[in-house]
Scaffold this motif. Sequence first.
Motif, PDB file in Angstrom:
ATOM      1  N   VAL A 122       2.424 -49.197  55.209  1.00 11.16           N
ATOM      2  CA  VAL A 122       3.996 -49.369  54.594  1.00 11.16           C
ATOM      3  C   VAL A 122       4.325 -49.853  56.025  1.00 11.16           C
ATOM      4  CG1 VAL A 122       3.700 -46.905  56.407  1.00 11.16           C
ATOM      5  CG2 VAL A 122       5.492 -47.251  55.086  1.00 11.16           C
ATOM      6  N   VAL A 123       5.818 -50.167  55.436  1.00  8.99           N
ATOM      7  CA  VAL A 123       7.036 -50.866  56.582  1.00  8.99           C
ATOM      8  C   VAL A 123       8.136 -50.991  56.265  1.00  8.99           C
ATOM      9  CG1 VAL A 123       6.976 -52.941  57.990  1.00  8.99           C
ATOM     10  CG2 VAL A 123       5.330 -52.717  56.794  1.00  8.99           C
ATOM     11  N   TRP A 124       8.751 -50.888  57.099  1.00  9.21           N
ATOM     12  CA  TRP A 124      10.249 -50.268  57.412  1.00  9.21           C
ATOM     13  C   TRP A 124      10.973 -50.622  58.091  1.00  9.21           C
ATOM     14  CZ3 TRP A 124       6.614 -46.826  58.730  1.00  9.21           C
ATOM     15  CH2 TRP A 124       7.164 -46.039  59.828  1.00  9.21           C
ATOM     16  N   ARG A 125      12.354 -50.607  57.465  1.00  5.68           N
ATOM     17  CA  ARG A 125      13.559 -51.021  58.961  1.00  5.68           C
ATOM     18  C   ARG A 125      14.164 -49.757  59.610  1.00  5.68           C
ATOM     19  NH1 ARG A 125      18.012 -55.573  59.175  1.00  5.68           N
ATOM     20  NH2 ARG A 125      19.254 -55.118  60.941  1.00  5.68           N
ATOM     21  N   ASP A 126      14.761 -50.435  60.346  1.00  7.75           N
ATOM     22  CA  ASP A 126      14.613 -48.534  61.369  1.00  7.75           C
ATOM     23  C   ASP A 126      16.478 -48.419  60.719  1.00  7.75           C
ATOM     24  OD1 ASP A 126      16.469 -47.792  63.783  1.00  7.75           O
ATOM     25  OD2 ASP A 126      14.480 -46.906  64.165  1.00  7.75           O
ATOM     26  N   ALA A 127      16.906 -47.359  60.582  1.00  4.92           N
ATOM     27  CA  ALA A 127      18.550 -47.406  60.243  1.00  4.92           C
ATOM     28  C   ALA A 127      18.912 -47.186  60.837  1.00  4.92           C
ATOM     29  CB  ALA A 127      18.418 -45.724  59.431  1.00  4.92           C
TER      30      ALA A 127
ATOM     31  N   VAL B 114      14.948 -52.952  64.508  1.00  5.21           N
ATOM     32  CA  VAL B 114      13.931 -53.175  64.672  1.00  5.21           C
ATOM     33  C   VAL B 114      13.616 -52.673  63.496  1.00  5.21           C
ATOM     34  CG1 VAL B 114      13.908 -52.025  67.011  1.00  5.21           C
ATOM     35  CG2 VAL B 114      14.162 -50.234  65.286  1.00  5.21           C
ATOM     36  N   MET B 115      11.955 -53.086  63.178  1.00  4.22           N
ATOM     37  CA  MET B 115      11.072 -52.976  62.185  1.00  4.22           C
ATOM     38  C   MET B 115       9.406 -52.211  63.279  1.00  4.22           C
ATOM     39  SD  MET B 115      11.267 -55.477  59.556  1.00  4.22           S
ATOM     40  CE  MET B 115      10.947 -54.876  58.304  1.00  4.22           C
ATOM     41  N   TRP B 116       9.323 -50.856  61.431  1.00  2.28           N
ATOM     42  CA  TRP B 116       8.161 -50.206  62.269  1.00  2.28           C
ATOM     43  C   TRP B 116       7.635 -50.205  60.834  1.00  2.28           C
ATOM     44  CZ3 TRP B 116       7.686 -46.729  65.862  1.00  2.28           C
ATOM     45  CH2 TRP B 116       9.421 -46.097  66.682  1.00  2.28           C
ATOM     46  N   ARG B 117       5.707 -50.554  61.072  1.00  2.00           N
ATOM     47  CA  ARG B 117       4.784 -50.972  61.137  1.00  2.00           C
ATOM     48  C   ARG B 117       3.627 -50.074  60.617  1.00  2.00           C
ATOM     49  NH1 ARG B 117       2.681 -55.870  57.992  1.00  2.00           N
ATOM     50  NH2 ARG B 117       0.990 -55.052  57.180  1.00  2.00           N
TER      51      ARG B 117
END
Length: 286
Positions: A91-96, A100-103
């Motif tokens: 799962v990958v998402w962009r920090d609100a 930065v992004m998280w994976r």
Amino acid sequence: MTLSAPSARAVDLRVESVDIVLDHVERCLQVELDRETVLRKRRSVGARTDRRTWIRIERRRLDKIGVQGWNGTECAARLEGIAQPVWRGCVVWRDADEPVMWRADETELLPGPPIGNAILSEDPRLQDSWWQAFNASLDALSAQETRRVATPDTITVTQALVTEAVRSVAPAHDLDTTIERWVPAHADLNWANMTAPTFSLFDWEDWGNAPRGLDAASLWGSSLAVPALVDRVWHERRHDFESRDGKLMTLFACSKILGPHAHPQDPRLEPARRMVERVVAELQAG
């Protein structure tokens, strides 16, 4: 007035609260993380799950993701002939709030514990069967094809980077630093990313094409404080080290040890200096 984009904070996940991130991963992957097994590193966090898998979570700045993305573990799943944990999904998402992004990547559990820290101070006394599996995986990796470019330490490896590194340790010599052969490499090969007694190679975030010998030289540099181990690494990957590209990669590895941030008590300093003299002489001799 033009508002500038927010910059990413310098974050060390070893001390930063990650509870919200772990909760998000559990919801998205429909899994429960064993909080007692959480392993924290500067840029990543990992933990076991209730379905006997491992999840590695990484935080990366947008400007460190680059054109090829940062799906190294996912892309490595298609490689053949390499002992590595089976990749299950992500799962990958962009920090609100930050650029930065998280994976989070889910893989099978490792077949054994990591051998040690990235840099060893004692000989792990690995069996011959381990070295055979190690060589088979590295040879299989270098024989494959990819459009990815290796990013050791999240920095894309280029001819210019190699030239700069070589000249930093041999500034008085006009060496030809041109790389002849680029092959797929793990690009973060050290003793913290391999298991024993059963060999397995993990943490594939930075793999891609690199000069021949990068992996061998990287492991050599991680072994330099243990004479018997560094000799074994050299023996096992001799065909890499004796190539012209391998000699340049040895200087590349030495540049990381002897660079401006070198610790004066690092036991690898003097062996690295001696190796620079030896390799420079060999390159000059043709």
